[in-house]
Design an enzyme around this catalytic site. Structure first.
Site, short mmCIF file in Angstrom:
data_model
loop_
_atom_site.label_atom_id
_atom_site.label_comp_id
_atom_site.label_asym_id
_atom_site.label_seq_id
_atom_site.Cartn_x
_atom_site.Cartn_y
_atom_site.Cartn_z
N ARG A 289 -17.21 4.47 32.53
CA ARG A 289 -16.47 3.34 31.96
C ARG A 289 -15.15 3.86 31.43
NH1 ARG A 289 -16.64 2.07 26.65
NH2 ARG A 289 -18.75 2.81 26.27
N HIS A 293 -16.10 -0.53 25.71
CA HIS A 293 -17.30 -1.28 26.06
C HIS A 293 -16.99 -2.76 26.19
CE1 HIS A 293 -21.51 -2.48 26.12
NE2 HIS A 293 -21.28 -3.31 25.11
N TYR A 302 -15.08 7.55 19.49
CA TYR A 302 -16.29 8.32 19.82
C TYR A 302 -16.19 9.16 21.08
CZ TYR A 302 -17.11 4.07 22.65
OH TYR A 302 -17.00 3.01 23.51
#
Length: 396
Positions: A289, A293, A302
């Site tokens: 990805r 998200h 993160y």
């Protein structure tokens, strides 16, 4: 320093180290030696004895069509992202980097097959003949999807993580009960899409159990994009995801999710297994990805930018473009024409979204039950009466 080796349990009390877990999941940064790949990141066609026959008939024109699919799907995705940032959509779920997994698997489906998406399968929707404008209402909050779910053989988006696996298992069991399985020419199959994060949900495993117990013609297609929102894959499992299928008694395979040709071939094989009555199959599409998200997420909190840059070198669209232009002699005029078509699609999406009417508040009562409900009708009438009196009060 020596590369960590995947953990092989020799004692029931032993536990893998963190490095061994990561080594077992990824093998190498290409997905491990078990990865099925037909087109390298450099655009070179490689051969796989098991799956070549499912892609051998893909000629230059068909590969150009797959390239066009991915370019247009990416543009629609980028426009959706921008429209959310401009306040036109409530949220958007990007698929950036996962175009090959979705287009390749989607183009493997027959018109009679059924697809169950999560909420990121804009590319699969495209392959089922659903225009990107038909997705916008979901993210603008005006509808649940405006396409005919039965006609397009594409289920509504599922927001609850993993729930579509239960829906898909039930549908595929129905195909089995109705004797729509067994003939490779006319047999039907179902495909269910979910992410690596969903494999930590009970619904997915219940779907595995039911599909296996009833030999349901169901392809579980897991897009392993490495991150369940902010949780990396090595925090979720000690074995590669495709190997989990073994515990349920059906085959699993890991495919390069950035290779549209491999995704097409492996999904064709899996669907053939299902149509002929061999039961379910799990495909783990090893991808990444490259965006957040959702537009509500900040991925920089993160993960490292270096990781994203590494995966940009494996861009699913770029490898097809390189293969077409350098290996198959396709001219730049084709690439430019596809880009121009993408620009037109982007403009059409923006115009459509900004012109979408906002439904009135009474809409909340019209999509509750398939059949009329006295209770909902009474609530609607009470609301409309109150709303009318409120407007009268304002007018006076």
């Amino acid at each position: 320093m020596e590369e960590p080796q995947a953990w092989v349990p020799t004692d029931p009390r032993s536990r893998p180290s963190h490095d061994q877990v990561v080594a077992g999941l990824k093998g190498v940064d290409e997905g491990g030696p078990e990865l099925v790949q037909l087109l390298t990141p450099e655009g070179e066609r490689v051969h796989d004895e098991r799956f070549d026959r499912y892609a051998d008939e893909v000629d230059v024109e068909q590969l150009k069509a797959l390239y066009r699919d991915m370019v247009l799907v990416r543009r629609a995705d980028r426009e959706g992202n921008s429209l959310q940032r401009q306040g036109e959509l409530g949220i958007w779920v990007p698929l950036l980097g996962q175009e090959a997994a979705q287009v390749g698997s989607g183009r493997a489906l027959r018109p009679t097959d059924m697809a169950f998406p999560s909420y990121r399968e804009h590319g699969v929707a495209w392959t089922r003949g659903i225009d990107p404008t038909e997705l916008l209402g979901i993210f603008r909050g005006t509808d649940h999807g405006s396409w005919d779910f039965a006609e397009r053989r594409f289920h509504p988006y599922t927001i609850v993580i993993g729930n579509q696996c239960l829906n898909a298992a039930g549908y595929a069991m129905g195909q089995r009960f109705e004797s729509k399985v067994g003939d490779p020419a006319s047999g039907e199959a179902t495909i269910c899409y979910f992410g690596d994060g969903a494999t930590s949900q009970g619904d997915v495993h219940e779907g595995f159990v039911w599909a296996a117990a009833y030999d349901a013609p169901l392809v579980f297609f897991c897009q392993n994009n490495q991150w369940a929102i902010s949780v990396p894959l090595d925090r979720q499992t000690r074995v590669p995801l495709y190997q989990r299928a073994r515990g349920y008694g059906f085959p699993g395979v890991r495919v390069d999710g950035n290779d549209v040709l491999a995704c097409l071939a492996v999904t064709r094989w899996a669907l053939e297994e299902c149509r002929t009555g061999n039961g379910p199959v799990l495909i783990e599409a090893f991808t990444y990805r490259m965006d957040a998200h959702t537009t509500s997420d900040d991925a920089t909190r993160y993960r490292l930018a270096d990781e994203v840059e590494l995966w940009k070198l494996k861009d699913p669209i770029e490898r097809v473009r390189v293969h077409l232009t350098r290996r198959l002699g396709v001219g730049q005029d084709f690439v430019d024409a596809v880009e121009a078509e993408a620009d037109e699609l982007g403009a059409r999406l923006r115009e459509f979204c900004r012109a979408m009417p906002s439904p009135g508040p009474e809409r909340m009562f019209s999509e509750v039950y398939a059949d009329a409900s006295d209770q909902v009708s009474r609530q609607r009438d009470e609301y409309l009466a109150y709303h009318a009196s409120f407007l009268d009060g304002e007018a006076s």
